[in-house]
Write a protein that holds these residues in place. Sequence first.
Motif, PDB file in Angstrom:
ATOM      1  N   LYS A  45      51.993  31.047  72.194  1.00  0.00           N
ATOM      2  CA  LYS A  45      53.195  30.327  71.736  1.00  0.00           C
ATOM      3  C   LYS A  45      53.355  30.407  70.223  1.00  0.00           C
ATOM      4  CE  LYS A  45      56.765  27.843  72.838  1.00  0.00           C
ATOM      5  NZ  LYS A  45      57.904  28.488  73.451  1.00  0.00           N
ATOM      6  N   ASP A  46      52.244  30.460  69.494  1.00  0.00           N
ATOM      7  CA  ASP A  46      52.306  30.571  68.037  1.00  0.00           C
ATOM      8  C   ASP A  46      52.189  32.021  67.574  1.00  0.00           C
ATOM      9  OD1 ASP A  46      49.645  31.080  68.637  1.00  0.00           O
ATOM     10  OD2 ASP A  46      48.844  29.610  67.231  1.00  0.00           O
ATOM     11  N   TYR A  47      52.132  32.946  68.522  1.00  0.00           N
ATOM     12  CA  TYR A  47      51.981  34.388  68.257  1.00  0.00           C
ATOM     13  C   TYR A  47      50.707  34.692  67.471  1.00  0.00           C
ATOM     14  CZ  TYR A  47      56.738  34.441  69.917  1.00  0.00           C
ATOM     15  OH  TYR A  47      57.854  34.274  70.691  1.00  0.00           O
ATOM     16  N   ASN A  48      49.784  33.750  67.508  1.00  0.00           N
ATOM     17  CA  ASN A  48      48.521  33.892  66.786  1.00  0.00           C
ATOM     18  C   ASN A  48      47.324  33.632  67.703  1.00  0.00           C
ATOM     19  OD1 ASN A  48      47.333  34.507  64.265  1.00  0.00           O
ATOM     20  ND2 ASN A  48      46.847  32.357  63.955  1.00  0.00           N
ATOM     21  N   SER A  49      47.594  33.326  68.977  1.00  0.00           N
ATOM     22  CA  SER A  49      46.520  33.043  69.926  1.00  0.00           C
ATOM     23  C   SER A  49      46.841  33.716  71.264  1.00  0.00           C
ATOM     24  CB  SER A  49      46.330  31.542  70.095  1.00  0.00           C
ATOM     25  OG  SER A  49      47.574  30.907  70.329  1.00  0.00           O
ATOM     26  N   PRO A  50      46.640  35.037  71.329  1.00  0.00           N
ATOM     27  CA  PRO A  50      46.963  35.760  72.558  1.00  0.00           C
ATOM     28  C   PRO A  50      46.106  35.304  73.740  1.00  0.00           C
ATOM     29  CG  PRO A  50      45.917  37.217  70.947  1.00  0.00           C
ATOM     30  CD  PRO A  50      46.114  35.898  70.292  1.00  0.00           C
ATOM     31  N   ILE A  51      46.630  35.514  74.950  1.00  0.00           N
ATOM     32  CA  ILE A  51      45.911  35.078  76.147  1.00  0.00           C
ATOM     33  C   ILE A  51      44.690  35.949  76.427  1.00  0.00           C
ATOM     34  CG2 ILE A  51      47.968  34.044  77.162  1.00  0.00           C
ATOM     35  CD1 ILE A  51      48.065  36.533  79.048  1.00  0.00           C
ATOM     36  N   ASP A  52      44.635  37.121  75.843  1.00  0.00           N
ATOM     37  CA  ASP A  52      43.497  38.029  75.994  1.00  0.00           C
ATOM     38  C   ASP A  52      43.106  38.496  74.596  1.00  0.00           C
ATOM     39  OD1 ASP A  52      42.338  40.862  76.212  1.00  0.00           O
ATOM     40  OD2 ASP A  52      42.350  40.234  78.323  1.00  0.00           O
ATOM     41  N   PRO A  53      41.825  38.484  74.276  1.00  0.00           N
ATOM     42  CA  PRO A  53      41.426  38.875  72.909  1.00  0.00           C
ATOM     43  C   PRO A  53      41.769  40.319  72.542  1.00  0.00           C
ATOM     44  CG  PRO A  53      39.498  38.239  74.226  1.00  0.00           C
ATOM     45  CD  PRO A  53      40.697  38.062  75.089  1.00  0.00           C
ATOM     46  N   SER A  54      42.053  41.151  73.534  1.00  0.00           N
ATOM     47  CA  SER A  54      42.421  42.533  73.227  1.00  0.00           C
ATOM     48  C   SER A  54      43.894  42.669  72.837  1.00  0.00           C
ATOM     49  CB  SER A  54      42.109  43.455  74.407  1.00  0.00           C
ATOM     50  OG  SER A  54      42.947  43.144  75.514  1.00  0.00           O
ATOM     51  N   TYR A  55      44.696  41.623  73.061  1.00  0.00           N
ATOM     52  CA  TYR A  55      46.103  41.639  72.668  1.00  0.00           C
ATOM     53  C   TYR A  55      46.204  41.279  71.191  1.00  0.00           C
ATOM     54  CZ  TYR A  55      47.047  41.302  77.721  1.00  0.00           C
ATOM     55  OH  TYR A  55      47.092  41.501  79.063  1.00  0.00           O
ATOM     56  N   PRO A  56      47.098  41.924  70.471  1.00  0.00           N
ATOM     57  CA  PRO A  56      47.172  41.648  69.029  1.00  0.00           C
ATOM     58  C   PRO A  56      47.795  40.301  68.688  1.00  0.00           C
ATOM     59  CG  PRO A  56      48.863  43.215  69.661  1.00  0.00           C
ATOM     60  CD  PRO A  56      48.025  42.979  70.885  1.00  0.00           C
ATOM     61  N   LYS A  57      47.335  39.765  67.578  1.00  0.00           N
ATOM     62  CA  LYS A  57      47.979  38.601  66.975  1.00  0.00           C
ATOM     63  C   LYS A  57      49.188  39.149  66.228  1.00  0.00           C
ATOM     64  CE  LYS A  57      43.721  36.028  66.357  1.00  0.00           C
ATOM     65  NZ  LYS A  57      42.823  35.356  65.409  1.00  0.00           N
ATOM     66  N   LEU A  58      50.339  38.548  66.425  1.00  0.00           N
ATOM     67  CA  LEU A  58      51.563  39.062  65.819  1.00  0.00           C
ATOM     68  C   LEU A  58      52.045  38.239  64.628  1.00  0.00           C
ATOM     69  CD1 LEU A  58      53.524  39.953  69.075  1.00  0.00           C
ATOM     70  CD2 LEU A  58      52.081  41.437  67.667  1.00  0.00           C
ATOM     71  N   ALA A  59      51.669  36.984  64.558  1.00  0.00           N
ATOM     72  CA  ALA A  59      52.121  36.118  63.465  1.00  0.00           C
ATOM     73  C   ALA A  59      51.632  36.647  62.125  1.00  0.00           C
ATOM     74  CB  ALA A  59      51.623  34.702  63.685  1.00  0.00           C
ATOM     75  N   GLY A  60      52.563  36.850  61.209  1.00  0.00           N
ATOM     76  CA  GLY A  60      52.227  37.312  59.872  1.00  0.00           C
ATOM     77  C   GLY A  60      52.047  38.814  59.756  1.00  0.00           C
ATOM     78  N   GLN A  61      52.198  39.531  60.862  1.00  0.00           N
ATOM     79  CA  GLN A  61      52.037  40.987  60.833  1.00  0.00           C
ATOM     80  C   GLN A  61      53.166  41.631  60.016  1.00  0.00           C
ATOM     81  OE1 GLN A  61      50.411  43.868  60.709  1.00  0.00           O
ATOM     82  NE2 GLN A  61      49.409  43.361  62.653  1.00  0.00           N
ATOM     83  N   HIS A  62      52.896  42.780  59.437  1.00  0.00           N
ATOM     84  CA  HIS A  62      53.897  43.489  58.635  1.00  0.00           C
ATOM     85  C   HIS A  62      55.100  43.880  59.494  1.00  0.00           C
ATOM     86  CE1 HIS A  62      51.353  43.885  55.089  1.00  0.00           C
ATOM     87  NE2 HIS A  62      50.350  44.119  55.928  1.00  0.00           N
ATOM     88  N   LYS A  63      56.294  43.693  58.944  1.00  0.00           N
ATOM     89  CA  LYS A  63      57.524  44.023  59.664  1.00  0.00           C
ATOM     90  C   LYS A  63      57.561  45.488  60.074  1.00  0.00           C
ATOM     91  CE  LYS A  63      60.449  42.658  56.561  1.00  0.00           C
ATOM     92  NZ  LYS A  63      61.662  42.265  55.827  1.00  0.00           N
ATOM     93  N   ASP A  64      57.195  46.362  59.156  1.00  0.00           N
ATOM     94  CA  ASP A  64      57.247  47.795  59.453  1.00  0.00           C
ATOM     95  C   ASP A  64      56.333  48.163  60.610  1.00  0.00           C
ATOM     96  OD1 ASP A  64      59.004  48.056  57.359  1.00  0.00           O
ATOM     97  OD2 ASP A  64      57.553  48.917  55.972  1.00  0.00           O
ATOM     98  N   LEU A 107      58.473  37.584  63.309  1.00  0.00           N
ATOM     99  CA  LEU A 107      57.014  37.539  63.424  1.00  0.00           C
ATOM    100  C   LEU A 107      56.343  37.634  62.059  1.00  0.00           C
ATOM    101  CD1 LEU A 107      56.576  39.707  66.625  1.00  0.00           C
ATOM    102  CD2 LEU A 107      56.402  37.214  66.430  1.00  0.00           C
ATOM    103  N   ASN A 108      56.910  38.419  61.169  1.00  0.00           N
ATOM    104  CA  ASN A 108      56.372  38.536  59.815  1.00  0.00           C
ATOM    105  C   ASN A 108      56.472  37.211  59.063  1.00  0.00           C
ATOM    106  OD1 ASN A 108      57.414  39.324  56.716  1.00  0.00           O
ATOM    107  ND2 ASN A 108      55.502  40.252  57.394  1.00  0.00           N
ATOM    108  N   SER A 109      57.488  36.412  59.376  1.00  0.00           N
ATOM    109  CA  SER A 109      57.700  35.152  58.658  1.00  0.00           C
ATOM    110  C   SER A 109      56.740  34.044  59.093  1.00  0.00           C
ATOM    111  CB  SER A 109      59.141  34.666  58.863  1.00  0.00           C
ATOM    112  OG  SER A 109      59.316  34.125  60.169  1.00  0.00           O
ATOM    113  N   LEU A 110      56.063  34.232  60.211  1.00  0.00           N
ATOM    114  CA  LEU A 110      55.181  33.188  60.739  1.00  0.00           C
ATOM    115  C   LEU A 110      53.827  33.186  60.030  1.00  0.00           C
ATOM    116  CD1 LEU A 110      55.830  33.697  64.560  1.00  0.00           C
ATOM    117  CD2 LEU A 110      56.813  31.945  63.060  1.00  0.00           C
ATOM    118  N   PRO A 111      53.241  32.008  59.874  1.00  0.00           N
ATOM    119  CA  PRO A 111      51.889  31.957  59.307  1.00  0.00           C
ATOM    120  C   PRO A 111      50.909  32.528  60.328  1.00  0.00           C
ATOM    121  CG  PRO A 111      52.571  29.775  60.002  1.00  0.00           C
ATOM    122  CD  PRO A 111      53.760  30.675  60.185  1.00  0.00           C
ATOM    123  N   GLY A 112      50.020  33.373  59.850  1.00  0.00           N
ATOM    124  CA  GLY A 112      49.074  33.993  60.763  1.00  0.00           C
ATOM    125  C   GLY A 112      47.677  34.049  60.161  1.00  0.00           C
ATOM    126  N   SER A 113      46.750  34.512  60.979  1.00  0.00           N
ATOM    127  CA  SER A 113      45.367  34.588  60.531  1.00  0.00           C
ATOM    128  C   SER A 113      44.901  36.043  60.422  1.00  0.00           C
ATOM    129  CB  SER A 113      44.466  33.821  61.499  1.00  0.00           C
ATOM    130  OG  SER A 113      44.525  34.408  62.790  1.00  0.00           O
TER     131      SER A 113
END
Length: 118
Positions: A45-64, A107-113
């Motif tokens: 839901k926060d795009y920073n805690s995927p349901i599977d650890p192999s899925y990428p975290k998207l929050a804060g990722q580069h737009k490009d 997704l780039n605008s979200l705070p991420g880890s």
Amino acid sequence: MKKNTLLALLLTTLSAVSLTAVAGGNIEAGKAAAEKAACFSCHGKDYNSPIDPSYPKLAGQHKDYIAHALKAYQHGADAPNGRGNAIMGAQAKALSNADIENIAAYLNSLPGSIVMRK
């Protein structure tokens, strides 16, 4: 003559600003598009805690990066620079170019880890 030149310069500047805003993506439209595509169901839901650890975290990722990845999923594994994943391929194919740019901006605008190492 000076007024016409000034008017032309002003219109050119406004056009450039509008194109830049569109190219940068719209965060609110991206939020709506990401929710419609249900990206949170796998990426959290926060795009920073995927349901599977192999899925990428998207929050804060580069737009490009996000835009490139979504377009690569649209092209599929057999295309040059394509990516193969049945779920992401189906999700990405439904997106327009504007949707991709907007989702990337959101997704780039979200705070991420995400940690960048050199």
